[in-house]
Design a protein around this motif. Structure first.
Motif, PDB file in Angstrom:
ATOM      1  N   ASN A   1      17.065  18.784   9.811  1.00 27.49           N
ATOM      2  CA  ASN A   1      17.684  20.113   9.916  1.00 27.49           C
ATOM      3  C   ASN A   1      17.011  21.205   9.113  1.00 27.49           C
ATOM      4  O   ASN A   1      17.530  22.316   9.020  1.00 27.49           O
ATOM      5  CB  ASN A   1      19.160  20.031   9.487  1.00 27.49           C
ATOM      6  N   SER A   2      15.881  20.890   8.494  1.00 30.78           N
ATOM      7  CA  SER A   2      15.222  21.915   7.677  1.00 30.78           C
ATOM      8  C   SER A   2      13.741  21.578   7.516  1.00 30.78           C
ATOM      9  O   SER A   2      13.314  20.452   7.816  1.00 30.78           O
ATOM     10  CB  SER A   2      15.882  21.975   6.292  1.00 30.78           C
ATOM     11  N   VAL A   3      12.992  22.560   7.035  1.00 31.74           N
ATOM     12  CA  VAL A   3      11.589  22.325   6.693  1.00 31.74           C
ATOM     13  C   VAL A   3      11.467  22.530   5.197  1.00 31.74           C
ATOM     14  O   VAL A   3      11.871  23.580   4.677  1.00 31.74           O
ATOM     15  CB  VAL A   3      10.662  23.320   7.436  1.00 31.74           C
ATOM     16  N   VAL A   4      10.947  21.507   4.489  1.00 27.80           N
ATOM     17  CA  VAL A   4      10.809  21.652   3.037  1.00 27.80           C
ATOM     18  C   VAL A   4       9.345  21.487   2.643  1.00 27.80           C
ATOM     19  O   VAL A   4       8.597  20.727   3.268  1.00 27.80           O
ATOM     20  CB  VAL A   4      11.670  20.614   2.258  1.00 27.80           C
ATOM     21  N   GLN A   5       8.955  22.217   1.630  1.00 27.75           N
ATOM     22  CA  GLN A   5       7.593  22.102   1.104  1.00 27.75           C
ATOM     23  C   GLN A   5       7.595  20.972   0.082  1.00 27.75           C
ATOM     24  O   GLN A   5       8.421  20.985  -0.837  1.00 27.75           O
ATOM     25  CB  GLN A   5       7.202  23.424   0.433  1.00 27.75           C
ATOM     26  N   GLY A   6       6.715  19.989   0.242  1.00 24.16           N
ATOM     27  CA  GLY A   6       6.723  18.904  -0.732  1.00 24.16           C
ATOM     28  C   GLY A   6       5.778  17.792  -0.332  1.00 24.16           C
ATOM     29  O   GLY A   6       4.914  17.956   0.537  1.00 24.16           O
ATOM     30  N   SER A   7       5.952  16.645  -0.980  1.00 24.98           N
ATOM     31  CA  SER A   7       5.070  15.508  -0.746  1.00 24.98           C
ATOM     32  C   SER A   7       5.898  14.302  -0.313  1.00 24.98           C
ATOM     33  O   SER A   7       7.029  14.130  -0.767  1.00 24.98           O
ATOM     34  CB  SER A   7       4.282  15.176  -2.016  1.00 24.98           C
ATOM     35  N   LEU A   8       5.310  13.503   0.559  1.00 29.03           N
ATOM     36  CA  LEU A   8       6.036  12.378   1.160  1.00 29.03           C
ATOM     37  C   LEU A   8       5.280  11.088   0.849  1.00 29.03           C
ATOM     38  O   LEU A   8       4.047  11.055   0.921  1.00 29.03           O
ATOM     39  CB  LEU A   8       6.119  12.630   2.664  1.00 29.03           C
ATOM     40  N   VAL A   9       6.019  10.042   0.514  1.00 29.92           N
ATOM     41  CA  VAL A   9       5.379   8.765   0.191  1.00 29.92           C
ATOM     42  C   VAL A   9       5.705   7.734   1.265  1.00 29.92           C
ATOM     43  O   VAL A   9       6.860   7.579   1.680  1.00 29.92           O
ATOM     44  CB  VAL A   9       5.837   8.236  -1.187  1.00 29.92           C
ATOM     45  N   VAL A  10       4.649   7.032   1.692  1.00 33.65           N
ATOM     46  CA  VAL A  10       4.783   5.925   2.649  1.00 33.65           C
ATOM     47  C   VAL A  10       4.404   4.643   1.941  1.00 33.65           C
ATOM     48  O   VAL A  10       3.365   4.584   1.266  1.00 33.65           O
ATOM     49  CB  VAL A  10       3.835   6.146   3.854  1.00 33.65           C
ATOM     50  N   GLU A  11       5.254   3.648   2.066  1.00 35.25           N
ATOM     51  CA  GLU A  11       4.958   2.355   1.451  1.00 35.25           C
ATOM     52  C   GLU A  11       5.045   1.295   2.529  1.00 35.25           C
ATOM     53  O   GLU A  11       6.086   1.179   3.203  1.00 35.25           O
ATOM     54  CB  GLU A  11       6.000   2.088   0.358  1.00 35.25           C
ATOM     55  N   ASP A  12       3.968   0.547   2.703  1.00 33.39           N
ATOM     56  CA  ASP A  12       3.935  -0.523   3.710  1.00 33.39           C
ATOM     57  C   ASP A  12       4.510  -0.081   5.055  1.00 33.39           C
ATOM     58  O   ASP A  12       5.334  -0.759   5.665  1.00 33.39           O
ATOM     59  CB  ASP A  12       4.691  -1.765   3.201  1.00 33.39           C
ATOM     60  N   GLY A  13       4.062   1.087   5.482  1.00 35.76           N
ATOM     61  CA  GLY A  13       4.405   1.537   6.829  1.00 35.76           C
ATOM     62  C   GLY A  13       5.720   2.281   6.952  1.00 35.76           C
ATOM     63  O   GLY A  13       6.044   2.800   8.024  1.00 35.76           O
ATOM     64  N   LYS A  14       6.502   2.336   5.866  1.00 34.02           N
ATOM     65  CA  LYS A  14       7.813   3.014   5.954  1.00 34.02           C
ATOM     66  C   LYS A  14       7.842   4.233   5.028  1.00 34.02           C
ATOM     67  O   LYS A  14       7.217   4.237   3.961  1.00 34.02           O
ATOM     68  CB  LYS A  14       8.929   2.079   5.505  1.00 34.02           C
ATOM     69  N   ILE A  15       8.617   5.222   5.441  1.00 34.25           N
ATOM     70  CA  ILE A  15       8.836   6.389   4.579  1.00 34.25           C
ATOM     71  C   ILE A  15       9.768   5.953   3.451  1.00 34.25           C
ATOM     72  O   ILE A  15      10.840   5.390   3.721  1.00 34.25           O
ATOM     73  CB  ILE A  15       9.495   7.522   5.390  1.00 34.25           C
ATOM     74  N   VAL A  16       9.338   6.169   2.189  1.00 34.43           N
ATOM     75  CA  VAL A  16      10.229   5.784   1.080  1.00 34.43           C
ATOM     76  C   VAL A  16      10.716   6.991   0.282  1.00 34.43           C
ATOM     77  O   VAL A  16      11.720   6.901  -0.408  1.00 34.43           O
ATOM     78  CB  VAL A  16       9.586   4.751   0.116  1.00 34.43           C
TER      79      VAL A  16
ATOM     80  N   SER B   1       0.842  -1.196   0.000  1.00 37.54           N
ATOM     81  CA  SER B   1       0.000   0.000   0.000  1.00 37.54           C
ATOM     82  C   SER B   1       0.879   1.249   0.000  1.00 37.54           C
ATOM     83  O   SER B   1       1.918   1.283   0.660  1.00 37.54           O
ATOM     84  CB  SER B   1      -0.920  -0.001   1.226  1.00 37.54           C
ATOM     85  N   ARG B   2       0.446   2.246  -0.788  1.00 36.59           N
ATOM     86  CA  ARG B   2       1.210   3.508  -0.894  1.00 36.59           C
ATOM     87  C   ARG B   2       0.315   4.679  -0.517  1.00 36.59           C
ATOM     88  O   ARG B   2      -0.790   4.812  -1.030  1.00 36.59           O
ATOM     89  CB  ARG B   2       1.652   3.702  -2.357  1.00 36.59           C
ATOM     90  N   THR B   3       0.813   5.495   0.409  1.00 38.63           N
ATOM     91  CA  THR B   3       0.064   6.703   0.789  1.00 38.63           C
ATOM     92  C   THR B   3       0.913   7.928   0.458  1.00 38.63           C
ATOM     93  O   THR B   3       2.117   7.946   0.728  1.00 38.63           O
ATOM     94  CB  THR B   3      -0.249   6.704   2.306  1.00 38.63           C
ATOM     95  N   LEU B   4       0.248   8.929  -0.120  1.00 36.53           N
ATOM     96  CA  LEU B   4       0.930  10.183  -0.451  1.00 36.53           C
ATOM     97  C   LEU B   4       0.438  11.271   0.506  1.00 36.53           C
ATOM     98  O   LEU B   4      -0.764  11.517   0.604  1.00 36.53           O
ATOM     99  CB  LEU B   4       0.600  10.568  -1.893  1.00 36.53           C
ATOM    100  N   PHE B   5       1.370  11.870   1.249  1.00 36.46           N
ATOM    101  CA  PHE B   5       1.047  13.053   2.049  1.00 36.46           C
ATOM    102  C   PHE B   5       1.393  14.236   1.159  1.00 36.46           C
ATOM    103  O   PHE B   5       2.565  14.550   0.965  1.00 36.46           O
ATOM    104  CB  PHE B   5       1.866  13.064   3.348  1.00 36.46           C
ATOM    105  N   ARG B   6       0.341  14.877   0.603  1.00 34.51           N
ATOM    106  CA  ARG B   6       0.568  15.829  -0.468  1.00 34.51           C
ATOM    107  C   ARG B   6       0.708  17.266   0.026  1.00 34.51           C
ATOM    108  O   ARG B   6      -0.127  17.765   0.764  1.00 34.51           O
ATOM    109  CB  ARG B   6      -0.589  15.757  -1.483  1.00 34.51           C
TER     110      ARG B   6
END
Ligand code: DOR
Length: 449
Positions: A15-30, A2-7
């Motif tokens: 060390n920083s804050v970036v604007q963007g999207s994060l993908v989680v696959e099977d419970g892990k950040i990929v 399963s893949r979830t997109l935090f858009r």
């Protein structure tokens, strides 16, 4: 799979804050740098929100088993999820106390049935359980009450303390208040019913004497040691420059309350170690900012309001905080007194590194997707009746904070959403600890694997 997109989130990296999207696959950040339209089975829209690692609270007292009229692992873990806390490390002063491997395993069995979030349980030291401390596996470390508090765990004889530091290998943490100093002060103030005397009985010297004694043992025996709830500015020089053995922690009540608050809040702020002065608040905050202290925890220690309303000194010490700790620090970010990356370091990355928690504490590919989505623009007032802790009160009742968690994810799964409530069917997992990685002062590389 399963893949979830935090858009489109403001993603809080180490060390920083970036604007963007994060993908989680099977419970892990990929992927922490995915495009807005990366393919996924589900999408969480994050416009205007910050996405940070879930909070790890390394000092809580959840009362299960034995004291479940105050709290239990179901109510406590709901409070965690609502507050953005995805993992907790719980102290051994339950009833019975967790001072054997089997005692720890029994608590894990309860947690596996009741806890919405991830869990680990310390083993408590007694004057004569070194064998248990050496055989127990899969625990964050050993807890020593060098000063007594709620319950009857106490090790203050020098010989017994030396044996624990010399003959065990797990990291140690301790409640540092010197029993002899506390008893002498209590004798001098015998008969007092003035709540403010709590800070005269458990005074600055009690804290300093015990922290000096314990940090000396840590240095002498080259044993990893975490000083719990540092309460005075005078202890800071004892814990600063602690590498490679010593780390330390401060709690929210020692940052934000002082003796002037007894008149207003009475036994709600009766804690061990006691709260101290406004100058201590300032010194402890500065110690976080300059890295002398690495971790923020709560020492969540609920008692019922009925118990708390007994006259001092019958009133018990302890206050609930786990569901407000992140908001209290996000409010600091909103006020411009610290950065959100610092909050993530103090409340997520540092505790994970101190206790060798595998795969926790950072937003980085390979790490577990234990995440909290926060809204720095939301302003909300804490109210006793709305608390999830079974104790149903907070020392911050009626306080308005700006910056609140709006959703909490474990392994990418939403366990709490402000708009929908809890996923009551979810169960957190037993945490894994790898002490061979050297603790906080070693590099974090590899912890995510
Ligand atoms: O005030 C406290 N109460 N301090 C602790 O460290 C333990 C706690 C409790 O368990 O009630």
């Amino acid at each position: 799979m399963s893949r979830t997109l935090f858009r489109n989130a403001s993603i809080v990296l180490p060390n920083s804050v970036v604007q963007g999207s994060l993908v989680v696959e099977d419970g892990k950040i990929v992927d922490v740098n995915a495009g807005d339209h990366a393919s996924a089975d589900s999408v969480v829209e994050c416009d205007g929100l910050h996405l940070m690692p879930g909070v790890i609270d390394d000092q809580v007292h959840f009362r299960d088993p034995g004291l479940t009229h105050k709290e239990d692992l179901a109510t406590a873990s709901r409070a965690c999820a609502a507050g953005g806390v995805t993992s907790f490390l719980e102290m051994p002063n339950t009833k019975p106390p967790a001072v054997t491997a089997e005692g720890v395993r029994a608590k894990e069995r309860i947690a596996s049935k009741k806890s919405l979030v991830n869990y680990g349980f310390y083993i408590g030291a007694t004057p004569d359980n070194v064998d248990e401390l050496n055989t127990v596996k899969d625990v964050p470390g050993i807890k020593i009450f060098i000063g007594s508090s709620t319950g009857n765990l106490l090790v203050d004889e020098q010989e017994a303390l030396e044996r624990i530091f010399a003959e065990t290998t797990l990291p140690i943490c301790a409640h540092c208040e010197d029993e002899t100093t506390v008893r002498a002060n209590a004798e001098r103030l015998a008969g007092t019913t003035n709540i403010a005397d709590h800070s005269n009985i458990r005074d600055e010297n009690a804290a300093i004497n015990a922290t000096r004694r314990a940090t000396e043992l840590s240095r002498r025996y080259k044993h990893r040691f975490h000083v719990l709830h540092v309460s005075t500015a005078a202890e800071v020089p004892l814990v600063a420059d602690g590498a490679p053995y010593i780390t330390s922690e401060v709690c929210l009540h020692h940052l934000f309350f002082n003796v002037d608050d007894y008149a207003r809040l009475g036994s709600r702020i009766q804690m061990n170690p006691s709260i101290k002065t406004a100058a201590d608040n300032k010194g402890l905050y500065q110690a976080l900012l300059d890295g002398s202290i690495q971790v923020i925890a709560t020492d969540h220690a609920p008692h019922t309001l009925e118990e708390k309303s007994q006259p001092y000194p019958q009133s018990p010490s302890g206050l609930p905080a786990v569901e407000n700790s992140l908001a209290l620090m996000l409010n600091e970010v909103s006020a411009g007194r610290c950065e959100i990356t610092q909050v993530a370091s103090w409340m997520c990355d540092a505790p994970a590194r101190v206790w060798g928690m595998v795969g926790k504490g950072r937003i980085e590919p390979g790490y577990d997707a234990d995440l909290v989505l926060v809204n720095l623009a939301e302003s909300r007032t804490i109210r006793d009746a709305e608390q999830h802790t079974k104790a149903k009160w907070s020392p911050w009742d009626q306080v308005t904070l700006q910056g609140w968690p709006v959703a909490t994810y474990i392994g990418g799964h939403p366990v709490f959403q402000a708009s929908k409530g809890f996923d009551e069917s979810f169960r957190g997992q037993k945490l894994r600890f790898d002490h061979s990685r050297g603790g906080y002062w070693a590099t974090p590389e590899g912890i995510g694997s």
